[in-house]
Enzyme design. Structure first.
Site, short mmCIF file in Angstrom:
data_model
loop_
_atom_site.label_atom_id
_atom_site.label_comp_id
_atom_site.label_asym_id
_atom_site.label_seq_id
_atom_site.Cartn_x
_atom_site.Cartn_y
_atom_site.Cartn_z
N ARG A 214 -71.87 71.47 17.24
CA ARG A 214 -71.19 72.09 16.11
C ARG A 214 -72.14 73.07 15.44
NH1 ARG A 214 -67.03 70.89 17.92
NH2 ARG A 214 -65.23 69.84 16.96
N GLU B 73 -67.10 80.84 12.61
CA GLU B 73 -66.49 81.24 13.87
C GLU B 73 -65.13 81.88 13.62
OE1 GLU B 73 -66.35 77.69 16.23
OE2 GLU B 73 -68.53 77.52 16.33
N HIS C 193 -67.40 79.37 21.47
CA HIS C 193 -66.92 77.98 21.35
C HIS C 193 -66.02 77.65 22.54
CE1 HIS C 193 -66.12 74.61 18.21
NE2 HIS C 193 -66.09 74.13 19.44
#
Length: 327
Positions: free
Chosen positions: A236, A265, A284
């Protein structure tokens, strides 16, 4: 009206037609959104018996508005966007989708490690500029015999350790929940973080995001790493203090990083981390494969079905909700 309603706050799939068809056969309505704002989530989910969630934030305000909800299930392993304490207070179960992308994330961590170790991104630029000037390459060292430090050795960390051995890497691990015998069984040496950092050529992060881990990879940590070492993060973004990382890379305190996740993000325009040549970035996407996507859908939806049938989800996070409701 169908007796049950399931709400999807947001999702990453081309469609959810198969799920809608399956729920119709159960006399259950599926309502689907791509919610960004808190009020949008509330409007969509207020009357839902179950909520399927990806990235939309399940805040206390949202959770307290859920009038009939029995369970919130995340499409994914991490659940830092769901306020579990608020859900527990409201008697709502929270579940995540475990074990669906272990191989993919472990492969991504190793891919980033290899890209850093072999200088693949600067090498690609040199190859494309037509000069093939090897003097512009970073200093490379043989991978075999180097040391990988795993910060956290859960299922993904274990899978990374198995892959690392194939490349001849020594593996160190720091994890308060792992004992030495279990670590040895994985071919890893269990140690504390302060010992792991200066000994590792690559430091790969595999801990969940929680208050104790948020920002744990910070300036103090980078100062203890080798100036030739790389940080790998496929966990994360907020586990890493990004400003501290950028400063450490710019100063040469560490050699670079491989990041699948960021504090924000997608990153904002002008974010300094996107301008660093020795930082490998991916969007991601470490979890992503067609097989993993199918597993995630099946496991998440299956848990909602279980709850609607009066059963427990297999990956219940806040078990105290069930315990407090026992006679």
């Amino acid at each position: 009206m169908p007796p049950h309603t399931v709400a999807v706050t947001d999702h990453l799939f081309p469609s959810m037609d198969d799920e809608a068809r399956m729920f119709r056969e159960m006399d259950t309505e599926l309502v689907i959104g791509q919610c960004k704002a808190e009020d949008d989530v509330i409007a969509l989910c207020r009357n839902a018996d179950a909520v399927l969630n990806t990235y939309a934030r399940m805040t206390p305000k949202v959770i307290e508005s859920l009038e009939h909800c029995r369970v919130i299930v995340r499409f994914g392993i991490g659940y830092d966007n769901v306020d579990v304490d608020a859900a527990t207070r409201c008697g709502i179960m929270v579940a995540n989708t475990t074990e669906y992308c272990i191989d993919e994330v472990a492969d991504q961590a190793m891919a980033m490690l290899l890209a850093c170790a072999r200088g693949l991104f600067p090498a690609g630029r040199i190859a494309r500029d037509g000069t093939w000037d090897l003097s512009k390459m970073p200093v490379l060292r043989r991978l075999r015999g180097q040391t990988l430090g795993l910060v956290g050795i859960g299922q993904i960390g274990k899978a990374v350790a198995a892959r690392a051995h194939g490349f001849g890497l020594r593996v160190l691990a720091s994890d308060p929940y792992m004992d030495e015998e279990a670590a040895r069984g994985l071919g890893a040496e269990l140690t504390d973080l302060d010992t792991l950092l200066p000994a590792s050529d690559y430091v790969s992060v595999h801990v969940p995001l929680m208050p104790a881990t948020e920002g744990m990879m910070n300036a103090g940590v980078f100062a203890k790493m080798k100036p030739t070492a790389f940080l790998i993060n496929v966990a994360r973004g907020r586990i890493v203090n990004q400003a501290d990382l950028v400063s450490a890379v710019q100063r040469g305190d560490i050699a670079g990083a491989g990041l699948d996740v960021l504090e924000r993000e997608p990153p904002e325009a002008g974010d300094a981390v996107t301008d660093l040549d020795n930082v490998v970035l991916t969007p991601h996407s470490a979890w992503l494969s067609e097989e993993a996507r199918a597993d995630m859908r099946r496991r998440a939806v299956g848990q909602v079905v279980s709850v609607l049938k009066g059963e427990l989800p297999y990956s219940l996070i806040n078990r105290e909700v069930v315990q407090s409701n026992r006679p």
